[in-house]
Design an enzyme around this catalytic site. Structure first.
Site, PDB file in Angstrom:
ATOM      1  N   ASN A 291       0.854  -1.183   0.000  1.00 44.55           N
ATOM      2  CA  ASN A 291       0.000   0.000   0.000  1.00 44.55           C
ATOM      3  C   ASN A 291       0.896   1.241   0.000  1.00 44.55           C
ATOM      4  O   ASN A 291       1.894   1.284   0.705  1.00 44.55           O
ATOM      5  CB  ASN A 291      -0.869  -0.037   1.269  1.00 44.55           C
TER       6      ASN A 291
ATOM      7  N   ASP B 193      -9.786  10.248   0.338  1.00 45.15           N
ATOM      8  CA  ASP B 193     -10.519  11.375   0.910  1.00 45.15           C
ATOM      9  C   ASP B 193     -10.107  12.642   0.173  1.00 45.15           C
ATOM     10  O   ASP B 193      -9.105  12.650  -0.557  1.00 45.15           O
ATOM     11  CB  ASP B 193     -10.375  11.494   2.441  1.00 45.15           C
TER      12      ASP B 193
ATOM     13  N   GLU C  44      -7.566   4.463   0.458  1.00 45.38           N
ATOM     14  CA  GLU C  44      -7.764   5.420   1.564  1.00 45.38           C
ATOM     15  C   GLU C  44      -8.252   6.765   1.054  1.00 45.38           C
ATOM     16  O   GLU C  44      -7.783   7.815   1.494  1.00 45.38           O
ATOM     17  CB  GLU C  44      -6.456   5.616   2.336  1.00 45.38           C
TER      18      GLU C  44
HETATM   19  C1  XIL Z   1      -4.212   7.515  10.051  1.00 44.28           C
HETATM   20  C2  XIL Z   1      -5.467   7.436  10.902  1.00 44.28           C
HETATM   21  O1  XIL Z   1      -6.565   7.790  10.106  1.00 44.28           O
HETATM   22  C3  XIL Z   1      -5.363   8.345  12.096  1.00 44.28           C
HETATM   23  O2  XIL Z   1      -6.462   8.164  12.980  1.00 44.28           O
HETATM   24  C4  XIL Z   1      -4.056   8.075  12.849  1.00 44.28           C
HETATM   25  O3  XIL Z   1      -3.910   8.993  13.906  1.00 44.28           O
HETATM   26  C5  XIL Z   1      -2.876   8.174  11.912  1.00 44.28           C
HETATM   27  O4  XIL Z   1      -3.060   7.286  10.824  1.00 44.28           O
HETATM   28  N1  XIL Z   1      -1.866   6.382   5.651  1.00 44.28           N
HETATM   29  C6  XIL Z   1      -2.253   5.204   6.247  1.00 44.28           C
HETATM   30  C7  XIL Z   1      -3.232   5.233   7.373  1.00 44.28           C
HETATM   31  O5  XIL Z   1      -1.870   4.134   5.779  1.00 44.28           O
HETATM   32  O6  XIL Z   1      -3.013   4.196   8.292  1.00 44.28           O
HETATM   33  C8  XIL Z   1      -3.236   6.544   8.071  1.00 44.28           C
HETATM   34  O7  XIL Z   1      -4.280   6.543   9.034  1.00 44.28           O
HETATM   35  C9  XIL Z   1      -3.388   7.676   7.089  1.00 44.28           C
HETATM   36  C10 XIL Z   1      -2.254   7.679   6.110  1.00 44.28           C
END
Ligand code: XIL
Length: 359
Positions: free
Chosen positions: A213, A279, A277
């Site tokens: 990832n 957003d 992921e």
């Molecule tokens: C983030 C979470 O959303 C938060 O709650 C935490 O504090 C930090 O990590 N890349 C990733 C995720 O692979 O695991 C991360 O998640 C965001 C960036």
């Protein structure tokens, strides 16, 4: 016939009926939208996706929402086909002290997914971040660290064996300049830690799909070139099944023009690709124009994934602004998800649904 047997035969159907009734009541209770949820327009996202090509729509699930909020749980179960525990499976959470394992939150997420028919994305085994202090600040030799890594992979994957669709085995291994990212792992073990982690993972749960990832590798460039090289080597050894593209965007950096082409060159290696992921962060306070522009970015993202045959899942990093990592990680930004903090559909939700349903 002895009297006890006759009694049992008479009582059994009643007991069975009571059990079935209780079960129905319990599941009915679960399917009542909580007081903190607003009705969402149209059919659930996962249902739309299923009817239009079969893309799996997923979300990260915040642990507090999952534990305490009926409306959150309701929407999660209703809308999504895949659940990624947002933090619960990370090393700092499952082994805060060396040898002291805490699976409570991870178990809760996996159980919720099973009860509601969602697949689980395991996230994540080997990462430079959210490591427990004992590991981050430890002074391990290469041999010791290798064993720590292998044990962790075997233990966590072993616990959830057969219940995880895809594991993010290695997360964010590449730096923006296209070199290996400095980390506990690369510093002590060198580049071989990646293939070693996958080798251990393959043994731990041979049926799970294994993913690498990455963040910020959506576009053609040095970073994705390096990732491609890593994936090619892993694939040659049969160690990787999927490449995850995190896809954290904002209005300045929306879906890159070269994203589809980039995903296709990975798919051409014979692996699946996924958006893991997504957003779209907005500068706060966000107005109607920003919300509309955000909807466009979400639509573009759905379009890209649907245009690449091996892009089989699209996961958003949280589905409500009530629980999103953006305000903490990018001060001044927020409103990054599909639903507002009262679980009402934003333009992004409607655009996402429409893009899934487009011919
Ligand atoms: C983030 C979470 O959303 C938060 O709650 C935490 O504090 C930090 O990590 N890349 C990733 C995720 O692979 O695991 C991360 O998640 C965001 C960036």
């Amino acid at each position: 016939m002895p009297r006890w047997l006759r009694r049992l035969l008479i009582a059994a159907p009643f007991a069975l009926f009571a059990l079935v009734l209780l079960g129905a009541l319990a599941s009915h209770h679960d399917s009542v939208r909580g007081p903190d949820a607003k009705p969402l327009p149209g059919p659930p996202l996962k249902q739309i996706a299923k009817a239009h090509g079969g893309l799996l729509v997923g979300t990260a699930a915040d642990e507090t929402g999952l534990r305490n909020e009926p409306g959150f749980r309701e929407d999660l179960a209703r809308e999504f086909a895949i659940l990624t525990p947002e933090n619960a499976m990370k090393w700092a959470f499952v082994e805060p002290e060396r040898g002291k394992l805490d699976w409570a939150a991870a178990d809760r997420a996996v159980d919720f997914a099973r009860r509601h028919g969602l697949a689980v994305r395991g996230h994540t085994l080997v990462w430079y971040s959210q490591l427990p202090g004992w590991l981050q600040d430890g002074t391990f030799s290469a041999a010791q660290l290798r064993k720590v890594m292998d044990d962790h992979i075997a233990t966590e994957m072993g616990r959830y064996k057969g219940r995880i669709r895809t594991w993010d085995v290695v997360n964010e291994a590449v730096a923006d300049d296209g070199t290996l990212r400095p980390s506990v792992w690369s510093d002590t073990l060198g580049p071989s830690f990646i293939a070693d982690a996958f080798t251990t993972a393959r043994k731990a749960d041979p049926k799970a799909r294994l993913a690498i990832n990455e963040i910020g590798a959506e576009t053609l460039g040095r970073k994705s070139d390096k990732l491609l090289e890593i994936v090619k080597a892993l694939k040659a050894r049969g160690l990787v099944d999927e490449v995850g593209f995190q896809s954290h965007f904002n209005l300045e950096h929306g879906v890159p023009k070269s994203m589809a082409e980039n995903l296709r060159r990975f798919a051409a290696l014979g692996v699946d690709v996924a958006i893991t992921e997504a957003d779209v962060a907005l500068r706060e306070p966000a107005g109607d124009d920003e919300l509309r522009a955000q909807a466009g970015v979400y639509r573009d993202l759905v379009d890209v994934c649907r245009a690449v045959p091996r892009c089989d899942s699209l996961t958003v990093w949280g589905f409500t602004d009530r629980h999103s990592w953006i305000p903490d990680s990018s001060p001044g930004y927020g409103s990054a998800t599909l639903l507002d903090d009262e679980l009402r559909a934003k333009p992004a939700y409607r655009a996402f649904a429409a893009a899934l349903a487009a011919p």
